[in-house]
Write a protein that holds these residues in place. Structure first.
Motif: not given
Length: 106
Positions: A39, A13, A66, A42, A62-63
């Motif tokens: 992308g 990401e 990133g 990920s 995950w966010t």
């Protein structure tokens, strides 16, 4: 194993986010290819990770990975602001990631 896969998804990401800057609206071939590949990678790795991890935790981590990675690389590569408020905010995201990991021990 789910956490390692989730970490890999977060790293993909980061590359995805940074490659968006370099592909200049998908007008440059190789940066655009990298954007597409990372992308897809990920999202795929995130899908694999949520088979064994709680969805909310996995998605937030995950966010967060990133966001932190993109922010730090923005500072390093693109000379974005590194003032104390921004760095403190990045630290809070890291604390949140660690906290979420600590709530789910495999």
């Amino acid at each position: 194993m789910g956490w390692l896969i989730l970490f890999a998804a977060g790293c993909a990401e980061i590359v995805f986010a940074v490659s968006l800057k370099y592909n200049e609206g998908f007008t440059k071939l190789w940066p655009s290819v990298i954007t597409g590949i990372t992308g897809i990678a990920s999202f795929y790795l995130l899908m694999v990770a949520i088979k064994t991890l709680p969805l909310g935790t996995a998605y937030a981590v995950w966010t967060g990975i990133g966001a932190v990675g993109a922010a730090v690389l923005g500072i390093i590569l693109f000379k974005e602001s590194a003032d104390w408020i921004r760095l403190t905010s990045i630290l809070f995201i890291i604390i949140g990631i660690v906290g979420l990991k600590m709530t789910h021990i495999e």
